[in-house]
Design an enzyme around this catalytic site. Structure first.
Site, PDB file in Angstrom:
ATOM      1  N   HIS A 362      10.173 -12.752 -10.534  1.00  0.00           N
ATOM      2  CA  HIS A 362      10.081 -12.057 -11.824  1.00  0.00           C
ATOM      3  C   HIS A 362       8.896 -12.550 -12.643  1.00  0.00           C
ATOM      4  O   HIS A 362       8.319 -11.793 -13.432  1.00  0.00           O
ATOM      5  CB  HIS A 362      11.373 -12.245 -12.623  1.00  0.00           C
ATOM      6  CG  HIS A 362      12.480 -11.354 -12.175  1.00  0.00           C
ATOM      7  ND1 HIS A 362      13.332 -11.678 -11.142  1.00  0.00           N
ATOM      8  CD2 HIS A 362      12.892 -10.132 -12.621  1.00  0.00           C
ATOM      9  CE1 HIS A 362      14.205 -10.701 -10.969  1.00  0.00           C
ATOM     10  NE2 HIS A 362      13.969  -9.755 -11.847  1.00  0.00           N
ATOM     11  N   GLY A 363       8.514 -13.806 -12.506  1.00  0.00           N
ATOM     12  CA  GLY A 363       7.387 -14.348 -13.265  1.00  0.00           C
ATOM     13  C   GLY A 363       7.696 -15.735 -13.789  1.00  0.00           C
ATOM     14  O   GLY A 363       8.852 -16.043 -14.109  1.00  0.00           O
TER      15      GLY A 363
END
Length: 465
Positions: A362-363
């Site tokens: 997702h980051g």
């Protein structure tokens, strides 16, 4: 054309880039429909790849396709040159590239009204395209590596999706960018894509009409977008950093956290409903026939969320089965199951490892990492309650424990997902602290109690002498 776009964007209250993205995203539906009329497998591969690249160019600009080329090339070269280790090389390389691109492609726009709420979609899906592509190239490389292994000892998923032959460049190109499906998923397997394109397997016979399930997905998308636009101005994320929020009492703050998470989810429901419609209408979403009488067509490959399943989940363990379904399946096949040593049962470490990979995907924002660590605790705590429920001696106690598991899931999910929304370390901890870390303490207490109050095991039946 530029003036027309500006006028259209102004009339609905969004920016031109957002309008451009929304038009391209919705265009994946007719693009998928037209795929059905393309003659020949090679023609369909080219159509799938070229339309995906074209939609990406129109929506995000030329740089998006240049970004996509990097993981695609890495994955194909790894399969071509290092088959035995292609999966690991692609996994590390593609994830490394995704992390490097994260700060540039994951700008989250925040807002407190309908107009700015809608602009969240562009940032979400711009990052999402590269994220989905990353999973696809990794699964393809891993399945090609599995193709040289003996079937004995392989898990069912490995046997089903292993590739014994290297896909051609045209096949690989079509799979990666298929008709813009990389915008928001769902993730699907190379083997399914090849059979669909070549009209083999379940697609060898004429498939049922996708009209009604497509319309159902579109109606669901409209309802979800309407609810999101209605609720988002009333429960803005900015409220968590305002003095007013901290003037409220505990129960008011806890209710606001629930409503904030509830509101945010409708944005995702909208996006996945549109992508579901595009995959269904193309025919790729078809997964065969049910065993009911008469048999009904199933479109499970397109399904990425079960709205009621999420909102009414009786256990946190059920959430991966109803939320971002195809990514959860990918994580189970390519991370969770491969972390389990042969002859041993999975435990908390395998779950934590899987959630960590999900967080990185997702980051590298603190809020994501905190959320996925929280979700590992949440699922493990829910398992404890479920074990007590199954071991309960009477139906009343089982019903009470079932309700407690439902309430537990409702509480911890919406508490935890604040980190997923605000992203920053400071804001996440401040929101958790505002409710005295209740969503962290409760799962930990359940896990600790589970080690003390262990349900009695059912006696094993004696073998007949």
């Amino acid at each position: 054309m530029g003036l027309e776009m500006e006028a259209m964007a102004a009339s609905i209250g969004v920016s031109v880039p957002v309008l451009r993205f929304l038009l391209c995203f919705v265009a994946t539906i007719p693009t998928g429909l037209l795929w059905r009329a393309v003659p020949g497998a090679t023609g369909r591969h080219l159509y799938a790849g070229l339309t995906g690249a074209a939609l990406s160019y129109i929506s995000f600009g030329a740089t998006s396709n240049l970004l996509f080329v990097v993981p695609m090339t890495l994955g194909y070269l790894a399969m071509l040159l290092f088959r035995r280790h292609a999966g690991l090389i692609t996994f590390l390389g593609a994830f490394g590239f995704l992390i490097a691109c994260g700060p540039a492609s994951s700008k989250i726009l925040k807002g407190a009204n309908c107009v700015l709420a809608l602009t969240n979609l562009i940032s979400l899906c711009d990052a999402g395209a590269l994220m989905v592509l990353t999973l696809k190239v990794i699964s393809c490389a891993i399945n090609y590596s599995d193709g040289i292994l003996k079937e004995e000892g392989l898990r069912d998923a490995q046997k089903k999706y292993r590739l014994t032959k290297l896909p051609s460049l045209i096949e690989y190109f079509g799979y990666c960018l298929c008709c813009g499906s990389h915008f928001a998923g769902p993730v699907y397997e190379m083997k399914d894509y090849l059979e669909w394109t070549e009209r083999k397997g379940i697609w060898a016979s004429p498939t049922p009409s996708p009209l009604l399930p497509t319309l159902r997905a579109l109606v669901q998308a409209g309802i979800c977008m309407g609810l999101y636009l209605y609720l988002s101005p009333q429960f803005p994320l900015s409220r968590f950093s305002e003095p007013l929020y901290y003037e409220w009492g505990f129960w008011h703050r806890l209710f606001y956290q629930y409503m904030s998470g509830f509101t945010a989810r409708w944005k995702y429901y909208f996006i996945w409903s549109i992508s579901e419609a595009a995959i269904i209408i193309s025919g790729l979403g078809f997964t065969g026939w049910s065993e009911s009488s008469p048999p009904k067509a199933k479109w499970d490959r397109a399904k990425n969320v079960d709205v009621l399943g999420v909102e009414l989940a009786g256990s946190a363990v059920q959430l991966p089965l109803v939320w971002n379904i195809q990514v959860s399946t990918w994580l189970r096949y390519y991370v969770y199951e491969r972390l389990i040593q042969k002859g041993k049962k999975p435990g908390f470490l395998q779950l934590l490892g899987t959630q960590t990979v999900s967080a990185i995907w997702h980051g590298l924002y603190p809020g994501y990492i905190i959320f996925f660590v929280q979700s590992a605790l949440m699922i493990n705590g829910s398992r404890v309650i479920y074990r007590w429920q199954q071991a309960a001696s009477n139906s009343v106690l089982r019903s009470i424990l079932a309700f407690l598991n439902f309430a537990y899931t409702l509480l911890v999910l919406n508490y935890s997902c604040i980190g997923f929304q605000v992203l920053s370390f400071k804001e996440t901890l401040a929101s958790y602290q505002s409710v005295y870390y209740v969503g962290t303490i409760v799962p930990i207490v359940c896990i600790l109690l589970g080690n003390v109050i262990k349900p009695a095991r059912k006696p094993k039946a004696k073998k007949a002498e």
